[in-house]
Design a protein around this motif. Structure first.
Motif, PDB file in Angstrom:
ATOM      1  N   ILE A 195      16.361   6.725   7.542  1.00  0.00           N
ATOM      2  CA  ILE A 195      15.181   6.256   6.825  1.00  0.00           C
ATOM      3  C   ILE A 195      14.409   5.354   7.779  1.00  0.00           C
ATOM      4  O   ILE A 195      14.991   4.480   8.421  1.00  0.00           O
ATOM      5  N   LYS A 196      13.118   5.578   7.873  1.00  0.00           N
ATOM      6  CA  LYS A 196      12.255   4.691   8.659  1.00  0.00           C
ATOM      7  C   LYS A 196      11.530   3.757   7.695  1.00  0.00           C
ATOM      8  O   LYS A 196      11.228   4.134   6.563  1.00  0.00           O
ATOM      9  N   GLY A 197      11.252   2.553   8.176  1.00  0.00           N
ATOM     10  CA  GLY A 197      10.529   1.627   7.326  1.00  0.00           C
ATOM     11  C   GLY A 197      10.157   0.365   8.064  1.00  0.00           C
ATOM     12  O   GLY A 197      10.478   0.190   9.242  1.00  0.00           O
ATOM     13  N   ASN A 198       9.454  -0.509   7.353  1.00  0.00           N
ATOM     14  CA  ASN A 198       8.998  -1.778   7.908  1.00  0.00           C
ATOM     15  C   ASN A 198       9.874  -2.907   7.401  1.00  0.00           C
ATOM     16  O   ASN A 198       9.989  -3.127   6.196  1.00  0.00           O
ATOM     17  N   LEU A 199      10.495  -3.613   8.352  1.00  0.00           N
ATOM     18  CA  LEU A 199      11.305  -4.780   8.052  1.00  0.00           C
ATOM     19  C   LEU A 199      10.468  -6.012   8.343  1.00  0.00           C
ATOM     20  O   LEU A 199       9.871  -6.113   9.426  1.00  0.00           O
ATOM     21  N   THR A 200      10.426  -6.944   7.389  1.00  0.00           N
ATOM     22  CA  THR A 200       9.677  -8.188   7.562  1.00  0.00           C
ATOM     23  C   THR A 200      10.623  -9.368   7.468  1.00  0.00           C
ATOM     24  O   THR A 200      11.331  -9.528   6.471  1.00  0.00           O
ATOM     25  N   ILE A 201      10.637 -10.167   8.543  1.00  0.00           N
ATOM     26  CA  ILE A 201      11.397 -11.412   8.603  1.00  0.00           C
ATOM     27  C   ILE A 201      10.460 -12.460   9.176  1.00  0.00           C
ATOM     28  O   ILE A 201       9.806 -12.233  10.195  1.00  0.00           O
ATOM     29  N   LYS A 202      10.372 -13.614   8.540  1.00  0.00           N
ATOM     30  CA  LYS A 202       9.508 -14.717   8.988  1.00  0.00           C
ATOM     31  C   LYS A 202       8.057 -14.259   9.203  1.00  0.00           C
ATOM     32  O   LYS A 202       7.414 -14.629  10.167  1.00  0.00           O
ATOM     33  N   ASN A 203       7.570 -13.404   8.312  1.00  0.00           N
ATOM     34  CA  ASN A 203       6.193 -12.907   8.353  1.00  0.00           C
ATOM     35  C   ASN A 203       5.908 -12.029   9.573  1.00  0.00           C
ATOM     36  O   ASN A 203       4.757 -11.809   9.923  1.00  0.00           O
ATOM     37  N   LYS A 256       8.194  -5.240  11.697  1.00  0.00           N
ATOM     38  CA  LYS A 256       8.481  -4.249  12.737  1.00  0.00           C
ATOM     39  C   LYS A 256       9.044  -3.000  12.073  1.00  0.00           C
ATOM     40  O   LYS A 256       9.788  -3.090  11.095  1.00  0.00           O
ATOM     41  N   GLU A 257       8.709  -1.840  12.640  1.00  0.00           N
ATOM     42  CA  GLU A 257       9.299  -0.605  12.143  1.00  0.00           C
ATOM     43  C   GLU A 257      10.721  -0.481  12.674  1.00  0.00           C
ATOM     44  O   GLU A 257      10.969  -0.718  13.853  1.00  0.00           O
ATOM     45  N   ILE A 258      11.641  -0.127  11.790  1.00  0.00           N
ATOM     46  CA  ILE A 258      13.025   0.099  12.186  1.00  0.00           C
ATOM     47  C   ILE A 258      13.494   1.425  11.593  1.00  0.00           C
ATOM     48  O   ILE A 258      12.867   1.961  10.680  1.00  0.00           O
ATOM     49  N   THR A 259      14.588   1.929  12.125  1.00  0.00           N
ATOM     50  CA  THR A 259      15.230   3.123  11.590  1.00  0.00           C
ATOM     51  C   THR A 259      16.638   2.751  11.156  1.00  0.00           C
ATOM     52  O   THR A 259      17.378   2.112  11.916  1.00  0.00           O
ATOM     53  N   THR A 317       8.936   3.905   5.045  1.00  0.00           N
ATOM     54  CA  THR A 317       7.735   4.691   5.354  1.00  0.00           C
ATOM     55  C   THR A 317       8.065   6.180   5.364  1.00  0.00           C
ATOM     56  O   THR A 317       7.179   7.002   5.561  1.00  0.00           O
ATOM     57  N   SER A 318       9.341   6.495   5.155  1.00  0.00           N
ATOM     58  CA  SER A 318       9.773   7.894   5.044  1.00  0.00           C
ATOM     59  C   SER A 318      10.918   7.949   4.051  1.00  0.00           C
ATOM     60  O   SER A 318      11.592   6.950   3.809  1.00  0.00           O
ATOM     61  N   GLY A 319      11.137   9.115   3.496  1.00  0.00           N
ATOM     62  CA  GLY A 319      12.316   9.324   2.672  1.00  0.00           C
ATOM     63  C   GLY A 319      13.504   9.597   3.570  1.00  0.00           C
ATOM     64  O   GLY A 319      13.443   9.412   4.796  1.00  0.00           O
ATOM     65  N   LEU A 320      14.583  10.036   2.985  1.00  0.00           N
ATOM     66  CA  LEU A 320      15.794  10.344   3.736  1.00  0.00           C
ATOM     67  C   LEU A 320      15.578  11.640   4.516  1.00  0.00           C
ATOM     68  O   LEU A 320      15.442  12.710   3.938  1.00  0.00           O
TER      69      LEU A 320
END
Length: 172
Positions: A96-104, A107-110, A88-91
């Motif tokens: 880097i921030k973004g959305n991690l999807t596991i088992k549907n 969550k946002e992680i950094t 959801t962001s560049g470096l």
């Protein structure tokens, strides 16, 4: 101008680490994964990072453990065959921030990033290197299986460390 970068799987690796019985750490990896970056600049400040891993490629060097991790107790690979990350962001500020999807579950992680830079290889390809690390709570993604030791500690810790060493090739 937008540049597409594709991961060089032969020079990249995706690892995870988790505490086992409170006293030690177990390391595993995903051996099948895909990733790409789209960026206007070679500093990747405005880049879009995409990543996915095949759950069935999980490898902890113990077949029974790998099969348990693929089961409904953990990743449920039959129903959820991949995990994915979409930035959801560049470096920015070495992360880097973004959305991690596991088992549907998303969550946002950094991810902390050690950007190795951009070089031209001997075959006239442009390459970029990154080491990305982060931590997640596996329980937040529905990976809740556990047992207690005799002393009351959890067999599998909640915090999972992620380590991604990735080399990308420009598709200019």
């Amino acid at each position: 101008m937008m540049t597409q970068w594709t991961i060089d799987n032969s020079h990249s690796e995706v690892f995870f680490k988790v505490k086992h019985m409170v006293i030690s750490t177990v390391t595993g990896e995903f051996t099948s994964f895909k990733s790409s970056i789209v960026s206007e600049t070679d500093d990747f400040t405005n880049a879009k990072f995409e990543f996915s891993a095949d759950i069935n490629s999980i490898n902890t060097k113990i077949t029974d453990r790998d099969n348990h991790l693929k089961s409904a107790d953990f990743f449920d690979a039959e129903q959820y065959p991949t995990l994915s990350f979409h930035s959801t962001s560049g470096l920015q500020n070495n992360s880097i921030k973004g959305n991690l999807t596991i088992k549907n579950v998303t969550k946002e992680i950094t991810l902390d990033v050690d950007f190795g830079g951009v070089i031209n290889d001997p075959w006239n390809n442009q390459r970029a290197g990154f080491e990305m690390t982060g931590k997640i709570s596996r329980k937040e993604f529905g990976l809740t299986w556990n047992q207690l030791t005799e002393a009351g500690g959890m067999v599998v810790g909640d915090t999972v460390k992620l380590i991604i060493n990735a080399e990308y090739i420009s598709q200019k």
